[in-house]
Design a protein around this motif. Structure first.
Motif, short mmCIF file in Angstrom:
data_model
loop_
_atom_site.label_atom_id
_atom_site.label_comp_id
_atom_site.label_asym_id
_atom_site.label_seq_id
_atom_site.Cartn_x
_atom_site.Cartn_y
_atom_site.Cartn_z
N UNK A 16 1.72 -2.18 9.45
CA UNK A 16 1.05 -2.86 8.34
C UNK A 16 -0.30 -2.23 8.03
N UNK A 17 -1.11 -2.02 9.07
CA UNK A 17 -2.45 -1.48 8.82
C UNK A 17 -2.41 0.01 8.50
N UNK A 18 -1.46 0.73 9.11
CA UNK A 18 -1.32 2.15 8.77
C UNK A 18 -0.98 2.30 7.29
N UNK A 19 -0.08 1.45 6.83
CA UNK A 19 0.31 1.53 5.42
C UNK A 19 -0.86 1.17 4.52
N UNK A 20 -1.65 0.21 4.97
CA UNK A 20 -2.81 -0.16 4.16
C UNK A 20 -3.76 1.03 4.03
#
Lengths: 236, 409
Positions: B335-339
């Motif tokens: 999730x945070x990598x994609x953000x």
């Protein structure tokens, strides 16, 4: 077989040089379909017990069997799977995602369960209908009242059809009237056969349960069954 | 939850988070925008430089060998010391080569010098005067626009005729006809028999249109008595270039009496020498340039890392809730990598939108356009920057203890 079996569960915390014994060899069993209140003053260890029961934390020693599965030795990811499948949380501060609407908040556990979109929507809508919010599904949390928010949270807890609904001070942030409405909702859910565990320090909240576990200094100080007349429920 | 849903869900959350923090996202991605713009422009400029060079170099012809006393590129002082005492190449040697060489289509002597050129009261102060034969037309690939090239008889007999470059024609005759008029090169008059087509310049430096071609005999008698010649050899067949080169080398050694076992006292140059030298230089420029511009991308990456740490800290509670209801470590990580990657991708797209019109500016000087490859690489690099700089914050989020995260106010 009991739904929950705790055997000599201890939990210690390191606080600087001091070791805090939050729970000391607690053993307890809870059956399927029970409605249990866990009571105790702050610092008694009731939050620790709730975290353990909710598989958010693991015990320092002892055995925890949930639904016949030993969860005391599980790692982070396995526990996440157990939480997703077996436990529905209701928090004091609701803990809804502020930018997501009611439907999406309720959908969230199903997303993590890996369900397909249509299936999720159908189940989430069903859960929201069950808590009486079928007409509010596109509202965001800040467009809902406190009681409605907590209903969304309950719907989110219900939607995966978990073994336990674990509520931590569910009426703590609500006025007494709305609090009663939420407790009435739990009552209904209990009558439908859900296992409910409510952690609270309020006596009148605990009185809704069929069984009250009192915790003091990391030990179970009392375990009483509450016999209630149907009339009493209706009045409250 | 499988990876596909994780990514889909991650994109959804990322978009939501970016929209919720519009200004912050844009400010953060500014570093990436600047980084990607500079890298893109640098890449385009280098690409353009390469193209400009190859376009220029193609005038040398891939099938032409250039024999001269020394190599085009002398790499060291030692080498220069070694070659400086070599004997000149004379016209007699060229004639001898013409006789003996079998794998050549055309062989032309070449010698040049700068001289003023005059026609009536108009003059060009510095024109490249080339002394050669009719064969030069084939070795140089020059095309005649008006009139004709030198003939063999003219080249041998030394009749005072000349073929002039496009610019010389416009300078001296302006709009008027050039053919059959006499121009003065040095002290002597030459009749113009041909005008060459416009050729442009070589490596942006030598103007190929500012030249006057005269018969080599005339050059020797009128301009320079004993020059050092270059010999241009156009091979009969590009496929047998190496054979021709070997033959050329053998014949030249014989003509110049190089004893067996001794090094050549001449050099055979070709287009390839230019290209390999250029590639070496261009490679260095590209590495240095991309390194320096890459630094700005790196700084942008640090900005992303910083803001992702803030984002994770702000949403500790959300992370706690997600974990409580069943999000696994990998889910949170993704999730945070994609953000982070989404913010950077946004920056990359913005950067391309800025860089695109700027490449037209570069296009004024170099034959450069923003290629699809460069654009693709730019986007890939921005996504990669996001993933790399977002990894540490995302890892921290993924490893959060749900109890502590939920307790966070």
């Amino acid at each position: 077989m009991s739904l929950i079996r705790l055997q000599e569960i201890s939990r210690q915390y390191q606080m600087g040089a001091e070791i805090i014994h939050a729970l000391r060899e607690v053993s307890v069993e809870i059956e399927r379909g029970e409605y249990v209140a866990i009571m105790g003053p702050s610092g008694s260890g009731k939050s620790t017990l709730m975290n353990l029961l909710g598989c958010l934390d693991t015990a320092t020693s002892g055995l925890y069997e949930l639904n016949g599965v030993n969860v005391s030795e599980m790692d982070d990811n396995q526990l996440a799977g157990i939480r997703n499948k077996e436990i529905g949380f209701v928090f004091q501060t609701f803990n809804l995602l502020p930018r997501a609407n009611a439907l999406r908040n309720v959908e969230l556990p199903l997303i993590y369960a890996g369900l397909a979109n249509e299936e999720r929507k159908r189940m989430a809508l069903e859960a929201l209908t069950q808590v009486g919010l079928a007409d509010r599904i596109h509202h965001k949390p800040n467009e809902l009242s406190g009681g409605q928010r907590q209903r969304v949270a309950v719907a989110r807890a219900l939607v995966t059809d978990p073994s336990i609904i674990l509520a931590d001070e569910p009426t703590g942030n609500l006025d007494s009237k709305t609090g009663e409405e939420i407790m009435a909702l739990f009552e209904t859910l209990s009558q439908k056969g859900n296992t409910i565990i409510v952690v609270t320090h309020e006596e009148n909240v605990a009185q809704h349960a069929r069984r009250v576990l009192r915790i003091r200094d990391g030990l179970i100080a009392g375990d009483e069954r509450v016999e209630r007349k149907l009339a009493a429920v209706a009045v409250s | 939850m499988n990876f596909y849903t994780e990514v889909k869900e991650g994109l959804f959350i990322a978009w939501d988070a970016i929209r919720a923090n519009k200004l912050r996202s844009i400010l953060t991605t500014l570093g990436i925008v600047i980084g990607v713009v500079t890298v893109t422009l640098m890449g385009t400029a280098i690409d353009g430089l390469n193209r400009a060079f190859l376009r220029s170099i193609s005038m040398l012809g891939a099938d032409v060998l250039y024999v001269s006393r020394t190599s085009w590129f002398i790499d060291s002082y030692e080498e220069w010391l070694k070659v400086r005492d070599r004997h000149d190449i004379t016209l007699a040697q060229v004639r001898e080569l013409e006789k003996q060489m079998t794998l050549a289509r055309a062989i032309a002597p070449f010698v040049d010098s700068r001289r003023p050129v005059k026609y009536k009261n108009r003059n060009s102060s510095s024109v490249t005067v080339i002394g050669t034969t009719e064969q030069f037309q084939f070795t140089s690939g020059s095309a005649v626009a008006q009139g004709r090239f030198l003939t063999a008889e003219e080249a041998d007999g030394g009749r005072p005729v000349c073929v002039i470059g496009f610019d010389v024609a416009t300078n001296l005759f302006q709009q008027g006809p050039a053919l059959s008029n006499k121009i003065k090169v040095g002290q002597q008059d030459f009749e113009v028999v041909g005008v060459l087509e416009k050729q442009g310049n070589f490596l942006g430096h030598f103007n190929l249109d500012n030249q006057v071609i005269i018969p080599v005999k005339q050059f020797l008698s009128g301009i320079w008595h004993d020059p050092d010649f270059e010999i241009q050899v156009k091979v009969a067949d590009l496929k047998s270039l190496e054979d021709a080169k070997e033959e050329l080398r053998g014949v030249m050694r014989k003509i110049r009496h190089v004893p067996p076992g001794k090094e050549d006292d001449f050099a055979i140059n070709q287009q390839e020498n230019f290209i390999s030298t250029f590639n070496r230089v261009a490679g260095t420029i590209a590495t240095a340039g991309l390194f320096i511009t890459g630094l700005s991308l790196f700084v942008g990456g640090i900005g992303i890392m910083n803001i992702m740490f803030v984002s994770v800290a702000e949403r500790t509670r959300e992370i706690g809730v997600r974990k409580a209801i069943g999000a696994k470590r990998r889910t949170i990580l993704v999730q945070f990598l994609i953000e982070a990657a989404s913010i950077c991708l946004l920056g990359g797209l913005l950067a391309l939108a800025i860089a695109w019109p700027m490449t037209f500016l570069i296009g004024q000087f170099l034959p450069a356009t923003l290629s699809l490859t460069v654009a693709g690489i730019a986007l890939l690099v921005s996504i990669l920057t996001g993933i790399v700089s977002g990894f540490f914050p995302a890892w921290r989020a993924a490893r959060m203890n749900p109890v502590d995260a939920l307790r966070n106010e």
